[in-house]
Design a protein around this motif. Structure first.
Motif, mmCIF file in Angstrom:
data_model
loop_
_atom_site.group_PDB
_atom_site.id
_atom_site.type_symbol
_atom_site.label_atom_id
_atom_site.label_comp_id
_atom_site.label_asym_id
_atom_site.label_seq_id
_atom_site.Cartn_x
_atom_site.Cartn_y
_atom_site.Cartn_z
ATOM 1 N N ALA A 20 0.833 -1.209 0.000
ATOM 2 C CA ALA A 20 0.000 0.000 0.000
ATOM 3 C C ALA A 20 0.862 1.251 0.000
ATOM 4 O O ALA A 20 0.544 2.242 -0.672
ATOM 5 C CB ALA A 20 -0.921 -0.005 1.222
ATOM 6 N N LEU A 21 1.976 1.215 0.723
ATOM 7 C CA LEU A 21 2.863 2.377 0.765
ATOM 8 C C LEU A 21 3.507 2.629 -0.594
ATOM 9 O O LEU A 21 3.618 3.778 -1.040
ATOM 10 C CB LEU A 21 3.939 2.155 1.822
ATOM 11 N N VAL A 22 3.929 1.559 -1.270
ATOM 12 C CA VAL A 22 4.511 1.711 -2.605
ATOM 13 C C VAL A 22 3.476 2.294 -3.564
ATOM 14 O O VAL A 22 3.772 3.205 -4.358
ATOM 15 C CB VAL A 22 5.040 0.362 -3.120
ATOM 16 N N THR A 23 2.256 1.801 -3.506
ATOM 17 C CA THR A 23 1.195 2.301 -4.371
ATOM 18 C C THR A 23 0.901 3.770 -4.101
ATOM 19 O O THR A 23 0.599 4.544 -5.020
ATOM 20 C CB THR A 23 -0.083 1.465 -4.174
ATOM 21 N N SER A 24 1.018 4.172 -2.835
ATOM 22 C CA SER A 24 0.736 5.566 -2.487
ATOM 23 C C SER A 24 1.742 6.530 -3.094
ATOM 24 O O SER A 24 1.468 7.738 -3.176
ATOM 25 C CB SER A 24 0.734 5.738 -0.964
ATOM 26 N N ALA A 25 2.896 6.031 -3.536
ATOM 27 C CA ALA A 25 3.898 6.916 -4.141
ATOM 28 C C ALA A 25 3.351 7.611 -5.379
ATOM 29 O O ALA A 25 3.800 8.707 -5.737
ATOM 30 C CB ALA A 25 5.161 6.122 -4.491
ATOM 31 N N LEU A 26 2.358 7.015 -6.047
ATOM 32 C CA LEU A 26 1.775 7.633 -7.245
ATOM 33 C C LEU A 26 1.086 8.952 -6.901
ATOM 34 O O LEU A 26 1.346 9.985 -7.530
ATOM 35 C CB LEU A 26 0.782 6.657 -7.884
ATOM 36 N N VAL A 27 0.221 8.934 -5.886
ATOM 37 C CA VAL A 27 -0.496 10.150 -5.532
ATOM 38 C C VAL A 27 0.399 11.120 -4.764
ATOM 39 O O VAL A 27 0.196 12.339 -4.834
ATOM 40 C CB VAL A 27 -1.778 9.823 -4.735
ATOM 41 N N SER A 217 -11.253 13.413 -3.020
ATOM 42 C CA SER A 217 -10.004 12.964 -3.623
ATOM 43 C C SER A 217 -9.415 11.798 -2.852
ATOM 44 O O SER A 217 -8.882 10.845 -3.439
ATOM 45 C CB SER A 217 -9.016 14.126 -3.676
ATOM 46 N N ALA A 218 -9.501 11.846 -1.517
ATOM 47 C CA ALA A 218 -8.985 10.763 -0.691
ATOM 48 C C ALA A 218 -9.733 9.456 -0.963
ATOM 49 O O ALA A 218 -9.132 8.379 -1.060
ATOM 50 C CB ALA A 218 -9.099 11.139 0.784
ATOM 51 N N VAL A 219 -11.050 9.557 -1.093
ATOM 52 C CA VAL A 219 -11.853 8.351 -1.335
ATOM 53 C C VAL A 219 -11.552 7.772 -2.716
ATOM 54 O O VAL A 219 -11.450 6.550 -2.883
ATOM 55 C CB VAL A 219 -13.351 8.681 -1.185
ATOM 56 N N ARG A 220 -11.402 8.632 -3.716
ATOM 57 C CA ARG A 220 -11.030 8.143 -5.048
ATOM 58 C C ARG A 220 -9.689 7.420 -5.009
ATOM 59 O O ARG A 220 -9.525 6.348 -5.590
ATOM 60 C CB ARG A 220 -10.938 9.315 -6.016
ATOM 61 N N SER A 221 -8.728 8.027 -4.323
ATOM 62 C CA SER A 221 -7.406 7.422 -4.220
ATOM 63 C C SER A 221 -7.473 6.108 -3.445
ATOM 64 O O SER A 221 -6.813 5.127 -3.805
ATOM 65 C CB SER A 221 -6.446 8.405 -3.536
ATOM 66 N N GLY A 344 -5.283 15.348 -0.185
ATOM 67 C CA GLY A 344 -6.225 14.321 0.254
ATOM 68 C C GLY A 344 -5.974 12.998 -0.423
ATOM 69 O O GLY A 344 -5.980 11.939 0.216
ATOM 70 N N GLY A 345 -5.713 13.053 -1.739
ATOM 71 C CA GLY A 345 -5.420 11.824 -2.464
ATOM 72 C C GLY A 345 -4.134 11.173 -2.015
ATOM 73 O O GLY A 345 -4.021 9.938 -1.997
ATOM 74 N N ALA A 346 -3.136 11.978 -1.648
ATOM 75 C CA ALA A 346 -1.855 11.422 -1.205
ATOM 76 C C ALA A 346 -1.936 10.857 0.205
ATOM 77 O O ALA A 346 -1.270 9.867 0.529
ATOM 78 C CB ALA A 346 -0.774 12.499 -1.277
ATOM 79 N N ALA A 347 -2.754 11.502 1.050
ATOM 80 C CA ALA A 347 -2.828 11.063 2.452
ATOM 81 C C ALA A 347 -3.550 9.728 2.591
ATOM 82 O O ALA A 347 -3.227 8.926 3.475
ATOM 83 C CB ALA A 347 -3.533 12.132 3.284
ATOM 84 N N ALA A 348 -4.537 9.473 1.724
ATOM 85 C CA ALA A 348 -5.351 8.269 1.881
ATOM 86 C C ALA A 348 -4.540 6.973 1.797
ATOM 87 O O ALA A 348 -4.648 6.114 2.685
ATOM 88 C CB ALA A 348 -6.476 8.266 0.851
ATOM 89 N N PRO A 349 -3.710 6.759 0.756
ATOM 90 C CA PRO A 349 -2.953 5.505 0.713
ATOM 91 C C PRO A 349 -1.983 5.346 1.877
ATOM 92 O O PRO A 349 -1.784 4.231 2.375
ATOM 93 C CB PRO A 349 -2.193 5.602 -0.621
ATOM 94 N N VAL A 350 -1.372 6.469 2.315
ATOM 95 C CA VAL A 350 -0.470 6.392 3.464
ATOM 96 C C VAL A 350 -1.242 5.990 4.716
ATOM 97 O O VAL A 350 -0.796 5.157 5.506
ATOM 98 C CB VAL A 350 0.253 7.735 3.661
ATOM 99 N N ALA A 351 -2.433 6.593 4.891
ATOM 100 C CA ALA A 351 -3.259 6.238 6.041
ATOM 101 C C ALA A 351 -3.709 4.787 5.965
ATOM 102 O O ALA A 351 -3.720 4.072 6.979
ATOM 103 C CB ALA A 351 -4.481 7.164 6.098
#
Length: 392
Positions: A20-27, A217-221, A344-351
């Motif tokens: 999940a952390l690697v995937t979050s690098a996109l946003v 944006s967070a929910v989309r991400s 918001g989009g970047a924070a969601a995958p990290v969270a």
């Protein structure tokens, strides 16, 4: 590529939280890319910004092909996010200054639909390539081919900066008086005030509608991260995951123009509320299905529900940003708006990664549903005030 990034990460030894952390690098890359992309567009224009972003995306693809460690894979995904920021900012400023308000939402929904077309087709192509070649890396080669074609098309095609008139005065335009004539050329997106000063000057609307937009944006991400991870956690193979995500993308794509029609004819709130309600309730329901006997059936069904919700939100963030931007100085505000929504989009995958590591993927999924419902409440409260019916 999006549904397969967690698969690449797990093949390099990552567990579910690390994937999940690697995937979050996109946003995260998209968030970090807004300010330098704005400077680049201001210097060289939208067209050449897209060319350089395409070339950089090819470098990122090569990095993914050669990745033998999670660090190199993460860096490559991050670079792809930077390229997405450059494309997004150039498109948004261009459309805001050239599209009449009376059909703005439909045009921006069509812009969102173009992206959704790729999201729809991509996973099916990925599934076919994996079945034919037996390796997920074939999708990276496809990415490189598409990007090369894109760079050639942008270089050789007509330059829209010179052929389509500007309806609003470009940011920072050096004119002594307003002659009423249209202006052609690139749209500068960074003025002397900068993004952070603009954030402060418009802090009231950004702290209300901007935060609500960040929730969307967070929910989309979260949808892009959770759906592949949920399939991995259920033990599904890459082809099955790609197909499920592809079907969800098909539903998403089918509804993109309906979103614009609803916003233009009935008002922005009538598109954003159903979208967030469906995604919020869908995530909450999914969080209770991981360990039941019919978990795979629920996975497919709720992926479709999330596709409907996301489809109804097509163009919403673009449209709200264009509606709220000052007529004489839209680009600096749009940079601030996109920085906040991308945050918001970047924070969601990290969270999601942190909550999954500390508790479970199910809890992370349920909390994303709550975020969606909070965003819906914010839009319901503040849209009538900041986007009045005259412009809505």
């Amino acid at each position: 590529m999006i549904p397969l990034i967690p698969v690449f990460a797990t093949e390099l030894g990552a567990d579910v939280p690390m994937a999940a952390l690697v995937t979050s690098a996109l946003v995260v890359g998209q968030l970090c890319g807004n300010i330098p992309s704005g400077w680049l567009v201001a210097k060289i224009g939208e067209r050449f910004t897209m060319v350089y972003a395409g070339l950089a995306a090819m470098v990122a693809g090569v990095g993914m092909l050669l990745a033998s460690s999670l660090m190199l894979l993460t860096a490559s995904v991050f670079l792809l996010g930077l390229c997405a920021a450059a494309f997004g900012l150039a498109r948004h400023a261009f459309m805001t200054t050239r599209v009449p308000i009376r059909f703005r939402a439909r045009l921006l929904s069509l812009l969102g639909g173009c992206f959704r077309l790729g999201v729809f087709v991509g996973p099916f192509i990925a599934a076919g390539l994996i079945s034919l070649t037996g390796t997920e890396l074939s999708t990276v080669w496809f990415l490189l081919g598409c990007t090369a074609v894109l760079v050639v098309l942008v270089l050789l095609g007509p330059d829209p900066e010179r052929t389509i008139p500007v309806l609003l005065k470009p940011t920072g335009a050096a004119v002594a008086e307003d002659s009423g004539e249209v202006v052609t050329g690139s749209i500068p997106v960074a003025d002397q005030r900068g993004v952070f000063r603009t954030l402060w000057e418009h802090r009231t609307v950004l702290s209300r509608l901007g935060v609500s937009a960040a929730c969307l944006s967070a929910v989309r991400s979260a949808r892009q991260v959770i759906m592949p991870l949920w399939g991995v956690s259920l033990g599904l193979d890459a082809t099955t995951i790609a197909l499920v995500v592809g079907v969800s993308g098909a539903i998403d794509f089918a509804l993109f123009y309906a979103s614009g029609q609803v916003m233009d004819k009935f008002g922005r709130i009538w598109a954003v509320m159903p979208a967030l309600a469906l995604m919020g309730l869908g995530f909450v329901a999914l969080s209770f299905t991981h360990d039941i006997d019919s978990a795979m059936l629920w996975y497919g069904a709720l992926a479709a529900v999330l596709g409907v919700g996301n489809g109804l939100s097509s163009g919403i963030l673009l449209t709200f940003g264009a509606d709220l931007a000052p007529d004489r100085d839209p680009a600096a505000f749009l940079g601030s708006w996109r920085t906040l929504t991308d945050a918001g989009g970047a924070a969601a995958p990290v969270a999601i990664s942190a909550i999954t590591a500390a508790a479970s993927l199910s809890l992370a999924t349920g909390l994303m549903g709550v975020v969606a419902l909070v965003g819906a409440a914010g839009f319901l409260r503040w849209t009538p005030r900041y986007v009045p019916r005259a412009r809505d």
